[in-house]
Design a protein around this motif. Structure first.
Motif, PDB file in Angstrom:
ATOM      1  N   HIS A 129       0.926  -1.210   0.032  1.00 25.59           N
ATOM      2  CA  HIS A 129      -0.040   0.051  -0.116  1.00 25.59           C
ATOM      3  C   HIS A 129       0.712   1.233  -0.013  1.00 25.59           C
ATOM      4  O   HIS A 129       0.566   2.297  -0.568  1.00 25.59           O
ATOM      5  CB  HIS A 129      -0.843   0.020   1.071  1.00 25.59           C
ATOM      6  CG  HIS A 129      -2.169   0.885   1.231  1.00 25.59           C
ATOM      7  ND1 HIS A 129      -2.164   2.244   1.015  1.00 25.59           N
ATOM      8  CD2 HIS A 129      -3.226   0.801   0.977  1.00 25.59           C
ATOM      9  CE1 HIS A 129      -3.373   2.579   1.159  1.00 25.59           C
ATOM     10  NE2 HIS A 129      -4.001   1.839   0.830  1.00 25.59           N
ATOM     11  N   ALA A 187       2.109   1.666  -3.564  1.00 27.33           N
ATOM     12  CA  ALA A 187       1.204   2.042  -4.399  1.00 27.33           C
ATOM     13  C   ALA A 187       0.646   3.518  -4.373  1.00 27.33           C
ATOM     14  O   ALA A 187       0.609   4.285  -5.288  1.00 27.33           O
ATOM     15  CB  ALA A 187      -0.240   1.137  -4.211  1.00 27.33           C
ATOM     16  N   THR A 188       0.978   4.169  -2.962  1.00 27.48           N
ATOM     17  CA  THR A 188       0.780   5.561  -3.035  1.00 27.48           C
ATOM     18  C   THR A 188       2.153   6.561  -2.796  1.00 27.48           C
ATOM     19  O   THR A 188       1.977   7.542  -2.477  1.00 27.48           O
ATOM     20  CB  THR A 188      -0.015   5.634  -1.766  1.00 27.48           C
ATOM     21  OG1 THR A 188       0.440   5.297  -0.486  1.00 27.48           O
ATOM     22  CG2 THR A 188      -1.335   5.117  -1.930  1.00 27.48           C
ATOM     23  N   THR A 205      -2.334  11.514  -8.876  1.00 32.12           N
ATOM     24  CA  THR A 205      -2.355  10.770  -7.563  1.00 32.12           C
ATOM     25  C   THR A 205      -1.664  12.066  -6.825  1.00 32.12           C
ATOM     26  O   THR A 205      -1.517  11.642  -5.615  1.00 32.12           O
ATOM     27  CB  THR A 205      -1.506   9.512  -7.548  1.00 32.12           C
ATOM     28  OG1 THR A 205      -0.110   9.888  -8.118  1.00 32.12           O
ATOM     29  CG2 THR A 205      -1.976   8.494  -8.304  1.00 32.12           C
ATOM     30  N   HIS A 229       2.375  -5.390  -3.998  1.00 32.81           N
ATOM     31  CA  HIS A 229       2.311  -4.068  -4.541  1.00 32.81           C
ATOM     32  C   HIS A 229       1.095  -4.184  -5.629  1.00 32.81           C
ATOM     33  O   HIS A 229       0.191  -3.162  -5.559  1.00 32.81           O
ATOM     34  CB  HIS A 229       3.561  -3.718  -5.355  1.00 32.81           C
ATOM     35  CG  HIS A 229       3.415  -2.650  -5.913  1.00 32.81           C
ATOM     36  ND1 HIS A 229       4.789  -2.128  -6.266  1.00 32.81           N
ATOM     37  CD2 HIS A 229       2.811  -1.605  -5.990  1.00 32.81           C
ATOM     38  CE1 HIS A 229       4.460  -0.716  -6.681  1.00 32.81           C
ATOM     39  NE2 HIS A 229       3.298  -0.330  -6.578  1.00 32.81           N
ATOM     40  N   CYS A 286      -2.680  -2.090  -5.068  1.00 35.04           N
ATOM     41  CA  CYS A 286      -3.138  -1.145  -6.176  1.00 35.04           C
ATOM     42  C   CYS A 286      -4.450  -1.483  -6.590  1.00 35.04           C
ATOM     43  O   CYS A 286      -5.479  -0.911  -6.609  1.00 35.04           O
ATOM     44  CB  CYS A 286      -2.363  -1.291  -7.536  1.00 35.04           C
ATOM     45  SG  CYS A 286      -0.682  -0.458  -7.408  1.00 35.04           S
ATOM     46  N   TYR A 287      -4.837  -2.975  -6.640  1.00 38.21           N
ATOM     47  CA  TYR A 287      -6.175  -3.648  -7.049  1.00 38.21           C
ATOM     48  C   TYR A 287      -6.987  -3.222  -5.826  1.00 38.21           C
ATOM     49  O   TYR A 287      -8.318  -2.510  -6.060  1.00 38.21           O
ATOM     50  CB  TYR A 287      -6.139  -4.961  -7.230  1.00 38.21           C
ATOM     51  CG  TYR A 287      -7.073  -5.710  -7.424  1.00 38.21           C
ATOM     52  CD1 TYR A 287      -7.908  -6.025  -8.631  1.00 38.21           C
ATOM     53  CD2 TYR A 287      -7.973  -6.492  -6.403  1.00 38.21           C
ATOM     54  CE1 TYR A 287      -8.975  -6.671  -8.832  1.00 38.21           C
ATOM     55  CE2 TYR A 287      -8.916  -7.443  -6.454  1.00 38.21           C
ATOM     56  CZ  TYR A 287      -9.530  -7.387  -8.047  1.00 38.21           C
ATOM     57  OH  TYR A 287     -10.639  -8.236  -8.026  1.00 38.21           O
ATOM     58  N   GLY A 342      -7.863   0.593  -5.488  1.00 36.19           N
ATOM     59  CA  GLY A 342      -8.507   1.134  -6.685  1.00 36.19           C
ATOM     60  C   GLY A 342     -10.032   0.815  -6.460  1.00 36.19           C
ATOM     61  O   GLY A 342     -10.769   1.780  -6.900  1.00 36.19           O
ATOM     62  N   SER A 384      -5.468   5.123 -12.578  1.00 37.11           N
ATOM     63  CA  SER A 384      -3.853   5.265 -12.243  1.00 37.11           C
ATOM     64  C   SER A 384      -3.321   3.926 -11.741  1.00 37.11           C
ATOM     65  O   SER A 384      -2.334   3.264 -11.957  1.00 37.11           O
ATOM     66  CB  SER A 384      -3.663   6.478 -11.624  1.00 37.11           C
ATOM     67  OG  SER A 384      -2.236   6.620 -11.344  1.00 37.11           O
ATOM     68  N   LEU A 385      -3.968   3.682 -10.466  1.00 40.65           N
ATOM     69  CA  LEU A 385      -3.479   2.422  -9.776  1.00 40.65           C
ATOM     70  C   LEU A 385      -3.701   1.102 -10.365  1.00 40.65           C
ATOM     71  O   LEU A 385      -2.776   0.306 -10.297  1.00 40.65           O
ATOM     72  CB  LEU A 385      -4.557   2.359  -8.393  1.00 40.65           C
ATOM     73  CG  LEU A 385      -4.133   3.461  -7.317  1.00 40.65           C
ATOM     74  CD1 LEU A 385      -5.313   3.438  -6.283  1.00 40.65           C
ATOM     75  CD2 LEU A 385      -2.831   3.412  -6.575  1.00 40.65           C
ATOM     76  N   GLN A 393      -0.832   1.186 -12.907  1.00 40.28           N
ATOM     77  CA  GLN A 393       0.549   0.836 -11.888  1.00 40.28           C
ATOM     78  C   GLN A 393       0.358  -0.479 -11.699  1.00 40.28           C
ATOM     79  O   GLN A 393       1.596  -1.315 -11.781  1.00 40.28           O
ATOM     80  CB  GLN A 393       0.330   1.538 -10.492  1.00 40.28           C
ATOM     81  CG  GLN A 393       1.770   1.406  -9.720  1.00 40.28           C
ATOM     82  CD  GLN A 393       1.634   2.247  -8.351  1.00 40.28           C
ATOM     83  OE1 GLN A 393       2.110   1.925  -7.620  1.00 40.28           O
ATOM     84  NE2 GLN A 393       0.739   3.277  -8.140  1.00 40.28           N
ATOM     85  N   ALA A 394      -0.572  -1.111 -11.467  1.00 42.40           N
ATOM     86  CA  ALA A 394      -0.516  -2.687 -11.040  1.00 42.40           C
ATOM     87  C   ALA A 394      -0.221  -3.333 -12.406  1.00 42.40           C
ATOM     88  O   ALA A 394       0.671  -4.303 -12.287  1.00 42.40           O
ATOM     89  CB  ALA A 394      -2.109  -3.026 -10.747  1.00 42.40           C
TER      90      ALA A 394
END
Length: 349
Positions: free
Chosen positions: A247, A250-251, A260, A295, A299-300, A303, A332-333, A336-337
């Protein structure tokens, strides 16, 4: 309408007296604002600053349970090296304020979501300290022994990892009940879900997790830039602490991703994501070989949670402007995933 009526002092003061939380009148009473939907009232008594935390005006079904949970976690952390607000007293008697609430010691600090104090912003060395400190605090949380701290019964670790993808997929499906939501316009939704299911780690070690670990839930000391306290423990449970690290990754601020911005401030000398993982590894005995999976899962999960605000905004049950902003972050997440998955596939995870 203000929140003052939610904490009537004529009911609170006798309770504070009975708990030995100072004496005499309350001073500097005020209500704090921020990302939480809970009510936070700061006050001074006998020269010490406190914060009272209670559920929102319109309690959810489990709001009181959440307050009990948070107070229990703070009590359990007292013997740990995790920076956290000190629990002073908790009230489970609904006759006092009509809800469960607790009082904690106030912590002076700032959240590094949109800005930092000028002295820190101008000092690259303290950028580094800030970034390393938030990782060190998380590594410390991962070292907490739930049994020794009385927190072993906080969650259901059996099958916890296997429940994650189905749980969040079900959450996303539930948004279909909200009017005017166009559906999950999230890039790579099926691909990410399928990859997570196919690549779930075969073994893991349960531990205490925060559940929402990011810059917005951490207070930093304005002088040293080190973590002063990790706050907002309402999602804490027994699970896999590596999801907290996922988390944070991801952020982690990305100056190339405008969608973001606001999740964390961009500072030139912050550690890279690779350095974040290495820093965590130095303070942990956990196996980080499957870190791309955690990671991508973070994101999943995040999101899908943010897409819920978008769905409620479409239905007129949340701010539609905020909903659109969160939808962009959710997209965006997921992008990223996909990038994380591509990198993991290339390295043979």
């Amino acid at each position: 309408m203000t929140d003052a009526d939610l904490v009537p002092l004529e009911a609170l003061v006798p309770w504070l007296d009975a708990k030995g939380v100072g004496s005499g009148p309350l001073g500097s009473v005020g209500f704090l604002t921020g990302g939480t939907q809970n009510v936070l009232m700061r006050f001074t008594r006998d020269g010490r600053d406190y914060v009272l935390r209670r559920p929102p005006r319109h309690k959810r079904d489990r709001s009181d349970d959440t307050m009990r949970r948070e107070a229990r976690v703070l009590a359990g952390l007292a013997s740990s090296d995790v920076p956290h607000p000190e629990l002073v007293a908790a009230c489970t008697d609904l006759d006092v304020l009509g809800c469960v609430f607790y009082v904690m010691a106030a912590v002076d600090g700032f959240t590094a979501t949109e800005s930092v104090p000028d002295a820190i912003a101008a000092d690259p060395a303290r950028h580094r300290v800030l970034g390393e400190s938030i990782v060190d605090a998380l590594a410390g949380l991962g070292r907490v022994d739930p049994e020794a701290t009385g927190l072993a019964g906080l969650g259901r670790p059996g099958g916890w990892l296997a429940r994650q993808v189905p749980r969040w997929a079900k959450q996303l499906d539930s948004y279909a009940q909200l009017e005017n939501w166009p559906g999950p316009e999230l890039p790579g939704l099926t691909e990410v879900s399928d990859w997570l299911t196919a690549n779930q780690p075969g073994s893991w070690t349960p531990g205490l997790i925060h559940g929402d670990y990011h810059f917005g839930n951490v207070l930093f000391d304005p002088e040293t830039a080190r973590v002063a306290a990790v706050v907002d423990w309402e999602l804490a449970t027994i699970g896999d602490p590596l999801l907290d690290l996922g988390h944070l990754l991801a952020t982690w601020p990305d100056p190339a991703e405008p969608r973001t911005r606001g999740l964390a401030v961009t500072l030139d000398a912050l550690p890279s994501k690779q350095e974040v993982v290495a820093r965590y590894a130095a303070g942990s005995s956990r196996d980080l070989s499957a870190m791309p999976w955690y990671h991508a899962l973070a994101c999943y999960r995040l999101g899908i949670l943010l897409e819920g605000t978008h769905a409620r905004g479409c239905a007129g049950k949340a701010d539609p402007v905020l909903g659109k902003q969160f939808h962009a972050v959710a997209q965006s997440l997921f992008e990223q995933a996909l990038t994380v998955i591509e990198g993991a596939t290339c390295t043979g995870m």
